[in-house]
Design a protein around this motif. Structure first.
Motif, PDB file in Angstrom:
ATOM      1  N   SER A 249      -7.886  -1.917  -3.544  1.00  0.00           N
ATOM      2  CA  SER A 249      -7.445  -2.472  -2.449  1.00  0.00           C
ATOM      3  C   SER A 249      -8.629  -2.273  -1.269  1.00  0.00           C
ATOM      4  CB  SER A 249      -6.125  -2.223  -1.896  1.00  0.00           C
ATOM      5  OG  SER A 249      -5.957  -0.900  -1.550  1.00  0.00           O
ATOM      6  N   THR A 250      -9.197  -1.153  -1.475  1.00  0.00           N
ATOM      7  CA  THR A 250     -10.245  -0.710  -0.418  1.00  0.00           C
ATOM      8  C   THR A 250     -11.271  -1.758  -0.323  1.00  0.00           C
ATOM      9  OG1 THR A 250     -11.292   0.928  -2.028  1.00  0.00           O
ATOM     10  CG2 THR A 250      -9.678   1.574  -0.593  1.00  0.00           C
ATOM     11  N   ASP A 251     -11.601  -2.637  -1.364  1.00  0.00           N
ATOM     12  CA  ASP A 251     -12.640  -3.569  -1.387  1.00  0.00           C
ATOM     13  C   ASP A 251     -12.017  -4.886  -1.040  1.00  0.00           C
ATOM     14  OD1 ASP A 251     -15.059  -4.954  -1.379  1.00  0.00           O
ATOM     15  OD2 ASP A 251     -15.494  -4.511  -3.474  1.00  0.00           O
ATOM     16  N   LYS A 252     -11.574  -5.137   0.043  1.00  0.00           N
ATOM     17  CA  LYS A 252     -10.750  -6.342   0.407  1.00  0.00           C
ATOM     18  C   LYS A 252     -11.893  -7.692   0.229  1.00  0.00           C
ATOM     19  CE  LYS A 252      -8.288  -8.543   4.614  1.00  0.00           C
ATOM     20  NZ  LYS A 252      -8.011  -8.186   6.099  1.00  0.00           N
TER      21      LYS A 252
ATOM     22  N   GLU B 262      -6.362   1.872  -5.536  1.00  0.00           N
ATOM     23  CA  GLU B 262      -7.703   2.371  -4.803  1.00  0.00           C
ATOM     24  C   GLU B 262      -8.381   0.948  -4.862  1.00  0.00           C
ATOM     25  OE1 GLU B 262      -9.333   5.328  -7.291  1.00  0.00           O
ATOM     26  OE2 GLU B 262      -7.678   6.637  -6.510  1.00  0.00           O
TER      27      GLU B 262
ATOM     28  N   LEU C  88      -4.926   6.181   2.359  1.00  0.00           N
ATOM     29  CA  LEU C  88      -4.378   5.348   1.445  1.00  0.00           C
ATOM     30  C   LEU C  88      -4.255   6.237   0.010  1.00  0.00           C
ATOM     31  CD1 LEU C  88      -4.004   2.218   0.260  1.00  0.00           C
ATOM     32  CD2 LEU C  88      -6.286   2.410  -0.220  1.00  0.00           C
TER      33      LEU C  88
ATOM     34  N   ASP D 275      -5.674  -4.201   4.053  1.00  0.00           N
ATOM     35  CA  ASP D 275      -6.333  -3.032   3.633  1.00  0.00           C
ATOM     36  C   ASP D 275      -6.040  -1.980   4.491  1.00  0.00           C
ATOM     37  OD1 ASP D 275      -7.298  -4.356   5.983  1.00  0.00           O
ATOM     38  OD2 ASP D 275      -9.332  -3.794   5.751  1.00  0.00           O
TER      39      ASP D 275
ATOM     40  N   ARG E  85      -8.287   3.821   4.914  1.00  0.00           N
ATOM     41  CA  ARG E  85      -8.612   4.856   3.584  1.00  0.00           C
ATOM     42  C   ARG E  85      -8.413   6.181   3.798  1.00  0.00           C
ATOM     43  NH1 ARG E  85     -14.320   2.618   1.127  1.00  0.00           N
ATOM     44  NH2 ARG E  85     -14.002   0.225   1.593  1.00  0.00           N
ATOM     45  N   SER E  86      -8.301   6.777   4.763  1.00  0.00           N
ATOM     46  CA  SER E  86      -7.948   8.080   4.993  1.00  0.00           C
ATOM     47  C   SER E  86      -6.601   8.432   4.738  1.00  0.00           C
ATOM     48  CB  SER E  86      -8.153   8.390   6.671  1.00  0.00           C
ATOM     49  OG  SER E  86      -7.424   7.781   7.523  1.00  0.00           O
TER      50      SER E  86
ATOM     51  N   HIS F  72       0.824  -1.180  -0.105  1.00  0.00           N
ATOM     52  CA  HIS F  72      -0.142  -0.001  -0.121  1.00  0.00           C
ATOM     53  C   HIS F  72       0.816   1.157  -0.121  1.00  0.00           C
ATOM     54  CE1 HIS F  72      -2.947  -2.620   1.940  1.00  0.00           C
ATOM     55  NE2 HIS F  72      -3.760  -2.241   0.881  1.00  0.00           N
TER      56      HIS F  72
END
Length: 307
Positions: free
Chosen positions: A278-281, A276, A272, A266, A269-270, A219
């Motif tokens: 990778s936010t939907d693990k 992008e 990362l 993951d 989000r704040s 990440h």
């Protein structure tokens, strides 16, 4: 029957405890020799300001308060009674033995805690600290998590890991001799690395008879040296299909008794920056499962329960 073609952490915990176990992240209030100037400043190039403990509680709380707060947060999605106390933030053996004994004992003696998992560096494991962990392991299980990230020594220098492979090997050997199980962290997608590098790292881990592995997607996080490299165009992150193909190949190289604790990760989000997707693990894990099913090696066969 296990429904995965690998030995998952969930399966391992159910065999050990008879039920699903949830891991709660704690902050022991320590720093890192790669941040305070002992061996370096700023930490590894990918490490966030939170020292990879961005999901851990505030260090101003006592260990008992952190445990109670964490359990309260997850009660809506987990109804079990057993928790692994995961000392995650920064380097969790980077303190005096007396201090470590105090906080680890406070955690392990909590009735809700079924075991300890302690994330640290191999160069912060003096023998008296290993002896302490071995003593605690007689009370409840203790796992030691070491951030190898890569077996490629050139990449290790690039990411400012701060130790060589022989230091890692020595720590693993001494932990094994003390009866402690080792979980190794590996990052996939480090700048300059290829499938060959990933395969070599997995083989390196396998040859050391490591108990478990965490396979982690790289990440890019805000306010890191890696982020600066990314914005300068010095490397690109993996796309989702690339990552999934790599994961399937790497898992197949690991011995069947190796516990797979993580197939991706993951980032918060704040902070990362990339990738992008990778936010939907959950979606990524489902795609990995489907990719396993599609591979010829598993077609027409039952998922194997590996012991």
């Amino acid at each position: 029957m296990n429904n995965k073609p690998y030995y998952s952490a969930n399966e391992y915990y159910k065999e050990l405890y008879g039920e699903k176990v949830y891991k709660i992240s704690l902050n022991g209030g320590m720093s890192c020799p790669n941040r305070d100037g002992t061996i370096g400043l700023g930490g590894c190039i990918f490490c966030s300001e939170g020292g990879s403990g961005d999901f851990a509680a505030a260090p101003t709380l006592s260990i008992t308060e952190q445990i109670d707060e964490a359990i309260g947060r997850i009660r809506s999605k987990y109804s079990g009674s057993k928790f692994i106390a995961y000392f995650q933030a920064f380097t969790n053996t980077y303190a005096s033995v007396d201090y470590l004994e105090k906080i680890f004992s406070e955690a392990i003696n909590n009735p809700a805690v079924a075991g300890l998992s302690i994330a640290t560096r191999p160069d912060c494991l003096e023998q008296n600290k290993i002896d302490l962990l071995a003593k605690l392991n007689l009370t409840k299980p203790v796992w030691v998590e070491l951030g190898l990230q890569t077996a490629n020594e050139r990449t290790a220098v690039l990411i400012k890991r701060g130790y060589t492979n022989d230091i890692f090997e020595d720590a693993v050997d001494r932990l094994h001799r003390a009866g402690l199980k080792v979980i190794t962290h590996m990052i996939i997608g480090l700048p300059g690395e290829s499938l060959c590098d990933y395969e070599n790292t997995v083989k390196y881990i396998a040859n050391l008879n490591i108990h478990g592995v965490k396979l982690q997607l790289l990440h890019v996080l805000k306010n890191t040296a890696l982020c600066e490299m990314y914005y300068r165009g010095e490397f690109s992150t993996l796309d989702q299909n690339e990552y999934i193909d790599i994961i399937v190949k790497l898992v197949e190289l690991l011995p069947p008794h190796t516990v797979i604790y993580r197939l991706t990760g993951d980032g918060p989000r704040s902070i990362l920056i990339a990738p992008e997707w990778s936010t939907d693990k959950k979606n990524t894990l489902n795609m990995i499962k489907r990719r396993f099913a599609e591979r010829e090696a598993y077609q027409g066969k039952e998922w194997r329960k590996w012991q």
